[in-house]
Motif scaffolding. Structure first.
Motif, PDB file in Angstrom:
ATOM      1  N   MET A  40     -13.298  46.125  16.633  1.00 60.09           N
ATOM      2  CA  MET A  40     -11.809  46.404  17.363  1.00 60.09           C
ATOM      3  C   MET A  40     -11.409  45.480  18.272  1.00 60.09           C
ATOM      4  O   MET A  40     -10.510  45.093  18.602  1.00 60.09           O
ATOM      5  N   ARG A  41     -12.738  45.146  19.230  1.00 60.02           N
ATOM      6  CA  ARG A  41     -12.456  44.327  20.243  1.00 60.02           C
ATOM      7  C   ARG A  41     -11.736  42.670  19.786  1.00 60.02           C
ATOM      8  O   ARG A  41     -10.885  42.317  20.242  1.00 60.02           O
ATOM      9  N   PHE A  42     -12.668  42.251  18.723  1.00 60.61           N
ATOM     10  CA  PHE A  42     -12.012  41.097  18.177  1.00 60.61           C
ATOM     11  C   PHE A  42     -10.717  41.312  17.416  1.00 60.61           C
ATOM     12  O   PHE A  42      -9.703  40.336  17.609  1.00 60.61           O
ATOM     13  N   VAL A  43     -10.455  42.161  16.672  1.00 64.00           N
ATOM     14  CA  VAL A  43      -9.232  42.507  15.882  1.00 64.00           C
ATOM     15  C   VAL A  43      -7.987  42.723  17.044  1.00 64.00           C
ATOM     16  O   VAL A  43      -6.923  41.873  16.839  1.00 64.00           O
ATOM     17  N   VAL A  44      -8.214  43.605  17.964  1.00 59.45           N
ATOM     18  CA  VAL A  44      -7.024  43.524  18.899  1.00 59.45           C
ATOM     19  C   VAL A  44      -6.784  42.300  19.778  1.00 59.45           C
ATOM     20  O   VAL A  44      -5.437  41.781  19.642  1.00 59.45           O
ATOM     21  N   ALA A  45      -7.767  41.568  20.043  1.00 62.85           N
ATOM     22  CA  ALA A  45      -7.681  40.398  20.664  1.00 62.85           C
ATOM     23  C   ALA A  45      -6.743  39.394  19.700  1.00 62.85           C
ATOM     24  O   ALA A  45      -6.117  38.658  20.320  1.00 62.85           O
ATOM     25  N   THR A  51       0.215  37.011  18.154  1.00 62.23           N
ATOM     26  CA  THR A  51       1.563  37.273  18.300  1.00 62.23           C
ATOM     27  C   THR A  51       1.910  36.423  19.134  1.00 62.23           C
ATOM     28  O   THR A  51       3.244  35.741  19.274  1.00 62.23           O
ATOM     29  N   TRP A  52       1.511  36.032  20.281  1.00 64.45           N
ATOM     30  CA  TRP A  52       1.953  35.256  21.333  1.00 64.45           C
ATOM     31  C   TRP A  52       1.970  33.854  20.896  1.00 64.45           C
ATOM     32  O   TRP A  52       2.956  33.190  21.344  1.00 64.45           O
ATOM     33  N   GLN A  53       1.053  33.338  20.101  1.00 65.49           N
ATOM     34  CA  GLN A  53       1.200  31.963  19.698  1.00 65.49           C
ATOM     35  C   GLN A  53       2.051  31.805  18.664  1.00 65.49           C
ATOM     36  O   GLN A  53       2.833  30.552  18.511  1.00 65.49           O
ATOM     37  N   ALA A  54       2.644  32.856  17.844  1.00 59.02           N
ATOM     38  CA  ALA A  54       3.648  32.749  16.798  1.00 59.02           C
ATOM     39  C   ALA A  54       4.932  32.301  17.586  1.00 59.02           C
ATOM     40  O   ALA A  54       5.888  31.555  16.811  1.00 59.02           O
ATOM     41  N   ARG A 179     -11.878  19.672  25.957  1.00 59.94           N
ATOM     42  CA  ARG A 179     -11.499  18.530  26.048  1.00 59.94           C
ATOM     43  C   ARG A 179     -10.463  18.086  25.175  1.00 59.94           C
ATOM     44  O   ARG A 179      -9.514  17.341  25.569  1.00 59.94           O
ATOM     45  N   ASN A 180     -10.381  18.487  23.958  1.00 53.71           N
ATOM     46  CA  ASN A 180      -9.820  17.985  22.854  1.00 53.71           C
ATOM     47  C   ASN A 180      -8.669  18.964  22.179  1.00 53.71           C
ATOM     48  O   ASN A 180      -7.756  18.655  21.421  1.00 53.71           O
ATOM     49  N   HIS A 181      -8.801  20.236  22.514  1.00 53.84           N
ATOM     50  CA  HIS A 181      -8.285  21.272  21.992  1.00 53.84           C
ATOM     51  C   HIS A 181      -7.812  22.309  22.998  1.00 53.84           C
ATOM     52  O   HIS A 181      -8.428  22.562  24.043  1.00 53.84           O
ATOM     53  N   SER A 182      -6.599  23.203  22.772  1.00 54.07           N
ATOM     54  CA  SER A 182      -6.025  24.122  23.655  1.00 54.07           C
ATOM     55  C   SER A 182      -7.024  25.258  23.505  1.00 54.07           C
ATOM     56  O   SER A 182      -7.465  25.653  22.435  1.00 54.07           O
ATOM     57  N   VAL A 183      -7.144  26.114  24.636  1.00 55.04           N
ATOM     58  CA  VAL A 183      -7.896  27.208  24.835  1.00 55.04           C
ATOM     59  C   VAL A 183      -7.516  28.402  23.847  1.00 55.04           C
ATOM     60  O   VAL A 183      -8.144  28.855  22.762  1.00 55.04           O
ATOM     61  N   ASP A 184      -6.238  28.281  23.606  1.00 53.79           N
ATOM     62  CA  ASP A 184      -5.548  29.413  22.681  1.00 53.79           C
ATOM     63  C   ASP A 184      -5.813  29.016  21.294  1.00 53.79           C
ATOM     64  O   ASP A 184      -5.932  30.216  20.511  1.00 53.79           O
ATOM     65  N   SER A 185      -5.656  27.861  20.832  1.00 50.57           N
ATOM     66  CA  SER A 185      -6.036  27.447  19.332  1.00 50.57           C
ATOM     67  C   SER A 185      -7.356  27.674  19.113  1.00 50.57           C
ATOM     68  O   SER A 185      -7.519  28.179  18.019  1.00 50.57           O
ATOM     69  N   LEU A 186      -8.314  27.441  20.069  1.00 47.68           N
ATOM     70  CA  LEU A 186      -9.694  27.543  19.663  1.00 47.68           C
ATOM     71  C   LEU A 186      -9.928  29.053  19.626  1.00 47.68           C
ATOM     72  O   LEU A 186     -10.715  29.774  18.883  1.00 47.68           O
ATOM     73  N   ASN A 187      -9.234  29.966  20.671  1.00 46.81           N
ATOM     74  CA  ASN A 187      -9.635  31.287  20.606  1.00 46.81           C
ATOM     75  C   ASN A 187      -9.035  31.969  19.253  1.00 46.81           C
ATOM     76  O   ASN A 187      -9.625  33.145  19.039  1.00 46.81           O
ATOM     77  N   LEU A 188      -8.121  31.346  18.528  1.00 44.14           N
ATOM     78  CA  LEU A 188      -7.714  31.940  17.302  1.00 44.14           C
ATOM     79  C   LEU A 188      -8.749  32.054  16.384  1.00 44.14           C
ATOM     80  O   LEU A 188      -9.010  33.077  15.709  1.00 44.14           O
ATOM     81  N   MET A 189      -9.752  30.979  16.467  1.00 55.15           N
ATOM     82  CA  MET A 189     -10.680  30.976  15.323  1.00 55.15           C
ATOM     83  C   MET A 189     -12.074  32.040  16.127  1.00 55.15           C
ATOM     84  O   MET A 189     -12.519  32.739  15.275  1.00 55.15           O
ATOM     85  N   LEU A 190     -12.305  31.680  17.239  1.00 58.23           N
ATOM     86  CA  LEU A 190     -13.239  32.594  18.093  1.00 58.23           C
ATOM     87  C   LEU A 190     -13.093  34.072  17.936  1.00 58.23           C
ATOM     88  O   LEU A 190     -14.158  34.887  17.786  1.00 58.23           O
ATOM     89  N   PHE A 191     -11.746  34.583  17.678  1.00 62.10           N
ATOM     90  CA  PHE A 191     -11.567  35.975  17.354  1.00 62.10           C
ATOM     91  C   PHE A 191     -11.469  36.275  16.047  1.00 62.10           C
ATOM     92  O   PHE A 191     -11.743  37.351  15.702  1.00 62.10           O
ATOM     93  N   GLY A 192     -10.782  35.442  15.533  1.00 63.07           N
ATOM     94  CA  GLY A 192     -10.396  35.687  13.914  1.00 63.07           C
ATOM     95  C   GLY A 192     -11.690  35.863  12.945  1.00 63.07           C
ATOM     96  O   GLY A 192     -11.899  36.760  12.136  1.00 63.07           O
ATOM     97  N   LEU A 193     -12.671  34.822  13.066  1.00 61.47           N
ATOM     98  CA  LEU A 193     -13.750  34.715  12.494  1.00 61.47           C
ATOM     99  C   LEU A 193     -14.715  35.894  12.593  1.00 61.47           C
ATOM    100  O   LEU A 193     -14.884  36.471  11.380  1.00 61.47           O
ATOM    101  N   PRO A 194     -15.056  36.269  13.636  1.00 61.70           N
ATOM    102  CA  PRO A 194     -15.786  37.455  13.639  1.00 61.70           C
ATOM    103  C   PRO A 194     -15.224  38.661  13.135  1.00 61.70           C
ATOM    104  O   PRO A 194     -15.746  39.540  12.527  1.00 61.70           O
ATOM    105  N   ALA A 195     -13.917  38.922  13.254  1.00 60.08           N
ATOM    106  CA  ALA A 195     -13.256  39.920  12.731  1.00 60.08           C
ATOM    107  C   ALA A 195     -13.247  40.312  11.271  1.00 60.08           C
ATOM    108  O   ALA A 195     -13.496  41.402  10.738  1.00 60.08           O
TER     109      ALA A 195
END
Length: 300
Positions: A40-45, A51-54, A179-195
């Protein structure tokens, strides 16, 4: 605002949010099984971030099509960090789990010197020394409890340490990727893959039967994850890894203060903690050490 100050503020927000996280997780597992809480933590995040990035940056979703190998490894490490920490809290207490999860930031600090070649100034050496001394006082009671007990308690500690090591792997990789990617784009994978990885292990029927107050708690945990990991990503982008680590290490102070208040109130919905004046003295030393490490060097 200068990037250095931004980094300090971002790291401080993360520490503040994580200070309450352990207690909230301990309460959540009274009603929801640990793996569902983690999912649930990963899914909600992910939902909040997606939604914000869209609306803000739709092109950031491109990273999900062909993610860097390092990002996949970071997501796998973060997924186990959540589970190891969750199981550790489940089998021990919030403050004890907070003690051993600090292994992660300490490894990150060492990586800052060895991998990222960050310079260690004199005031930082003094600060780290004071902080380590403070932790020896701060966690005296918790360490004593560790050696006096057995069974699932020690299992919980070992699981927490494994989660801490996994977190350090995530943080080191994140420090490279920002250094080469935005934090938000990285977090999409960091939250999405574990979910996705934890999805096959979730039983949805108990979730549907939860009272709305428990749903509020789960939503808080997800929002906490979203904000904290957005902030820590930005902190790693703006300041040195060793300074991020020492600020994050302050989060047990918040847990300690909150648990002390709850213990004095004699609440029944969370296990009480052991603390003394030595614990308070240790907390003050850790805070002083952290200030010395995080203080900006006046010379160029």
């Amino acid at each position: 605002m200068q990037n250095y100050r931004k980094g300090i503020i971002y790291a401080a927000i993360t520490a503040f949010l994580w200070g309450f996280l352990a207690i909230a997780l301990k309460v959540a597992v009274r009603k929801v099984d640990p793996i569902t809480v983690v999912w649930m933590r990963f899914v909600v995040a992910f939902i909040i971030l997606a939604t914000w990035q869209a609306f803000k940056t739709p092109q950031s979703f491109k990273i999900l099509v062909k993610p860097p190998i390092l990002l996949i490894l970071a997501a796998l490490a973060l997924s186990w960090n959540y589970m190891g920490y969750m199981l550790g809290i489940h089998h021990t207490t919030p403050s004890n789990a907070q003690l051993f999860i600090q292994t992660g930031p300490l490894i990150l600090a060492i990586a800052g010197f060895l991998i990222f070649k960050e310079k260690l100034l004199r005031n930082q050496i003094i600060g780290f020394s004071i902080a380590i001394l403070g932790f020896s006082f701060f966690y005296r009671d918790q360490l004593q409890a560790f050696f006096e007990t057995a069974g699932t308690y020690k299992l919980g500690i070992l699981l927490t340490i494994s989660g801490a090591v996994a977190w350090s792997v995530y943080a080191i990789i994140q420090k490279k990727l920002v250094r080469n990617h935005s934090v938000d784009s990285l977090n999409l994978m960091l939250f999405g893959l574990p979910a996705i990885l934890y999805l096959p292990f979730i039983e949805f029927q108990p979730l549907l039967e939860l009272h709305w107050t428990w749903w509020l708690l789960l939503l808080f945990l997800g929002a906490n994850t979203f904000v904290a990991y957005t902030c820590i990503g930005n902190a790693l982008k703006y300041i040195e890894a060793n300074k991020v680590s020492i600020i994050i290490i302050l989060n047990p102070m918040i847990t300690f203060i909150t648990m002390g208040i709850l213990t004095e109130l004699n609440v029944s919905w969370v296990e009480h903690e052991r603390f003394s004046m030595v614990t308070i003295a240790g907390a003050l030393l850790v805070f002083i050490g952290a200030v010395l490490v995080a203080r900006k060097n006046k010379s160029r």
